[in-house]
Design a protein around this motif. Structure first.
Motif, short mmCIF file in Angstrom:
data_model
loop_
_atom_site.label_atom_id
_atom_site.label_comp_id
_atom_site.label_asym_id
_atom_site.label_seq_id
_atom_site.Cartn_x
_atom_site.Cartn_y
_atom_site.Cartn_z
N VAL A 111 0.82 -1.20 0.05
CA VAL A 111 0.11 -0.02 -0.03
C VAL A 111 0.70 1.13 -0.09
O VAL A 111 1.77 1.33 0.76
N GLY A 112 0.42 2.22 -1.03
CA GLY A 112 1.53 3.42 -0.97
C GLY A 112 1.79 3.50 -2.48
O GLY A 112 1.51 2.74 -3.62
N THR A 113 2.37 4.65 -2.72
CA THR A 113 2.59 5.28 -3.99
C THR A 113 4.13 5.76 -4.43
O THR A 113 4.24 6.31 -5.31
N GLY A 114 4.99 5.42 -3.21
CA GLY A 114 6.16 6.41 -3.62
C GLY A 114 7.33 5.52 -3.84
O GLY A 114 7.33 4.32 -4.33
N ALA A 115 8.47 5.84 -3.87
CA ALA A 115 10.01 5.12 -4.16
C ALA A 115 10.03 4.09 -3.23
O ALA A 115 10.47 3.06 -3.23
N GLU A 158 9.00 -16.80 -2.11
CA GLU A 158 7.95 -17.07 -1.42
C GLU A 158 6.68 -16.52 -1.84
O GLU A 158 5.36 -16.59 -1.64
N VAL A 159 6.85 -15.34 -2.86
CA VAL A 159 5.80 -14.41 -3.41
C VAL A 159 5.63 -14.87 -5.01
O VAL A 159 6.50 -14.97 -5.83
N GLU A 160 4.44 -15.29 -5.19
CA GLU A 160 3.87 -15.45 -6.60
C GLU A 160 3.77 -13.97 -7.30
O GLU A 160 3.68 -14.09 -8.60
N GLU A 161 2.80 -13.39 -6.70
CA GLU A 161 2.49 -12.15 -7.20
C GLU A 161 2.38 -11.00 -6.29
O GLU A 161 2.08 -11.07 -5.14
N VAL A 162 3.03 -9.75 -6.97
CA VAL A 162 2.81 -8.67 -6.20
C VAL A 162 1.89 -7.59 -6.51
O VAL A 162 1.58 -7.47 -7.92
N LEU A 163 1.12 -7.36 -5.93
CA LEU A 163 0.21 -5.91 -6.08
C LEU A 163 0.56 -4.90 -5.43
O LEU A 163 1.03 -5.00 -4.33
N ALA A 164 0.14 -3.60 -5.93
CA ALA A 164 0.29 -2.48 -5.33
C ALA A 164 -1.03 -1.40 -5.45
O ALA A 164 -1.47 -1.66 -6.59
N ALA A 165 -1.13 -0.87 -4.44
CA ALA A 165 -2.53 0.13 -4.38
C ALA A 165 -1.94 1.52 -3.58
O ALA A 165 -1.57 1.29 -2.60
N PRO A 166 -2.20 2.86 -4.25
CA PRO A 166 -2.31 2.54 -5.88
C PRO A 166 -1.09 2.41 -6.70
O PRO A 166 -1.27 2.20 -7.79
N GLY A 167 0.20 2.20 -6.06
CA GLY A 167 1.42 2.05 -6.96
C GLY A 167 1.76 3.15 -7.67
O GLY A 167 1.31 4.14 -7.57
N CYS A 203 -0.95 -2.64 -10.43
CA CYS A 203 -1.17 -1.52 -9.44
C CYS A 203 -2.89 -1.43 -9.69
O CYS A 203 -3.39 -1.39 -10.72
N ILE A 204 -3.39 -1.03 -8.55
CA ILE A 204 -4.79 -1.05 -8.46
C ILE A 204 -5.02 0.39 -7.64
O ILE A 204 -4.39 0.62 -6.50
N GLU A 205 -6.34 1.17 -8.18
CA GLU A 205 -6.65 2.39 -7.41
C GLU A 205 -7.09 1.89 -6.09
O GLU A 205 -7.89 0.93 -5.77
N VAL A 206 -6.65 2.70 -4.80
CA VAL A 206 -7.40 2.80 -3.69
C VAL A 206 -7.11 4.15 -2.99
O VAL A 206 -6.17 4.75 -3.27
N ASP A 207 -8.21 4.46 -2.29
CA ASP A 207 -8.02 5.57 -1.15
C ASP A 207 -7.31 5.32 -0.14
O ASP A 207 -7.68 4.58 0.84
N VAL A 208 -5.98 5.65 -0.31
CA VAL A 208 -5.04 5.07 0.95
C VAL A 208 -5.21 5.82 2.32
O VAL A 208 -4.86 5.55 3.44
#
Ligand code: AMP
Ligand code: GLY
Length: 427
Positions: free
Chosen positions: A6-10, A24-33, A43-48
């Motif tokens: 969760v988050g959007t920065g570097a 251990e990780v098959e898939e990484v998702l980020a919101a909003p990324g 990357c998926i939109e979310v209101d952080v």
């Protein structure tokens, strides 16, 4: 496992990059990324700012682990919301995140536990006369901080008593930072090299330190100009040998964790000053440092996903291992940062920088993808350019090689990140 960042920065880009490398990780998702993170995960939109939205997204995605990057959702209760749904989350609950969410509470906890920190007093709106009188009792360097979150901009350090007085007035009246400043902390100024120590915590042990880093807070070369979120970092820090880390763990981190009314899980960031009287706490943050994360995580040889899952499940057991290499991170900022950054400039040279080699990592901070597909600036800190090397000097050369390959109108960065006179400085 499926890991959600969760988050959007570097910082989040660096965390997503490390998780994507995990066996251990098959898939990484980020919101909003951000567009940089798209190279390692979806990357998926979310209101952080909305803990319930974060938790329901983790449910929808069936995330096995959620790593919450920034402080605001942690202070707002994102981990509480995730755990209420039975989702493993890396980060402290809101009650523990108060260490960053309220500086006056943090100072109260620290002084109660006998943790070395600057002498202070906290004041509320309406207590201006007492606050100004307290300023008069301080010996010289004056520090005024908002009690609440102010995106790293709520701290004024000044030798001028009139400036300190003006700051106190603007904070307590609400004029400068609204409610975040209506309570303020005034403290004595400390001197010495600064050190950032990030500590993994599982709520039961005394915490496991990551490799120390040093951050460069001021915008200009030679540590001049206003404070920023951080213009660069390097790790390891020769001035902070194992003995200093041991001392910080024993006298600062351990007593702090034990003094907290609730268990602390996640990463605890101690902002320290190595004063002539020993290390003292300047601040606690309840998340990875940005840009420290981008200099520390590339050096991690053990698996971040394993550590994060263990911290979330209250049992850190796998040893944390770092390589002997060094890492230097240079932040490239937009024209006008930190006061009024310009956005929307097209960035050139990202591919050329990446092509320099595996020792170079370009983490996106404030970028966007324009409708025509180009990457454009979208924030004050735009990129964090990290490079590894056998020594700090060699890593530094590689980082600046990569920075030199990237450009956009008005881009600026410090030329002296990890310069020898900083690296060799001792308390
Ligand atoms: P903070 O957001 O609390 O980390 O403060 C931002 C920066 O202000 C720190 O990294 C220090 O450079 C400086 N600072 C904060 N507190 C003090 C202090 N008591 N004495 C000297 N400098 C300070
Ligand atoms: N680099 C300072 C911070 O993350 O707060």
């Amino acid at each position: 496992m499926r890991a959600l960042v969760v988050g959007t920065g570097a910082r989040e880009h660096a965390l997503a990059w490390a998780l994507a490398r995990s066996p251990e990780v098959e898939e990484v998702l980020a919101a909003p990324g951000n567009p940089g993170i798209e190279a390692v995960g979806r990357c998926i939109e979310v209101d952080v700012s909305n803990p319930a939205a974060i938790a329901s997204l983790a449910d929808d995605l069936d995330a096995d682990l959620t790593v919450v990057g920034p402080e605001a959702p942690l202070v707002a209760g994102a981990v509480d919301a995730l755990e209420a749904r039975g989702r493993a989350a890396f980060g402290p609950r809101a009650e523990a995140a108060k260490l960053e969410g309220s500086k006056s509470w943090m100072k109260h906890v620290l002084t109660g536990a006998g943790v070395p920190t600057a002498r202070y007093a906290a004041f509320r709106a309406g207590e201006e006369e007492r606050a100004l009188a307290f300023l008069d009792t301080l010996p010289g360097l004056y520090v005024v901080k908002t009690d609440g979150l102010a995106a790293g901009k709520g701290v004024v350090v000044t030798e001028s008593l009139p400036d300190a007085r003006d700051t106190v007035r603007s904070y307590l009246s609400g004029a400068a930072f609204g409610d975040a400043g209506r309570t303020c902390v005034i403290e004595e100024g400390l001197t010495g090299p600064e050190l950032s120590l990030l500590v993994l915590c599982d709520g039961s042990t005394d915490g496991v330190p990551l490799a120390p880093a040093q951050d460069f807070k001021r915008v200009g070369d030679g540590d001049t100009g206003p404070n920023t979120g951080g213009m660069g970092a390097y790790s390891p820090v020769p001035a902070a040998d194992g003995a200093i880390v041991d001392e910080v763990m024993a006298k600062i981190i351990g007593p702090t964790l034990h003094a907290l009314p609730v268990p602390y899980r996640g990463v605890l960031y101690a902002g320290l000053m190595l004063t002539p009287d020993g290390p003292k706490v300047i601040e606690y943050n309840v998340r990875f440092g940005d840009p420290e994360c981008q200099a520390v995580i590339p050096r991690l040889r053990s698996d971040l996903a394993t550590h994060a899952v263990e911290a979330a499940s209250r049992r850190l057991t796998t040893p944390v291992e770092f390589g002997d290499d060094a890492c230097v991170t240079v932040v490239m900022a937009a024209e006008g940062y930190p006061t009024n950054p310009r956005t929307g400039d097209a960035i050139d040279g990202l591919d050329a920088a990446a092509a320099l080699g595996d020792d170079v990592l370009v983490f996106h901070a404030g970028t966007n993808r324009a409708p025509d597909g180009r990457i454009v600036t979208a924030g004050g800190r735009v990129l964090a350019v990290s490079a590894a090397g056998p020594s700090i000097g060699q890593a530094r050369t590689r980082a600046y090689d990569a920075v030199g390959a990237i450009s956009w109108p008005g881009a600026h960065y410090r030329r002296d990140i990890a310069a020898p006179h900083y690296v060799e400085r001792r308390a």
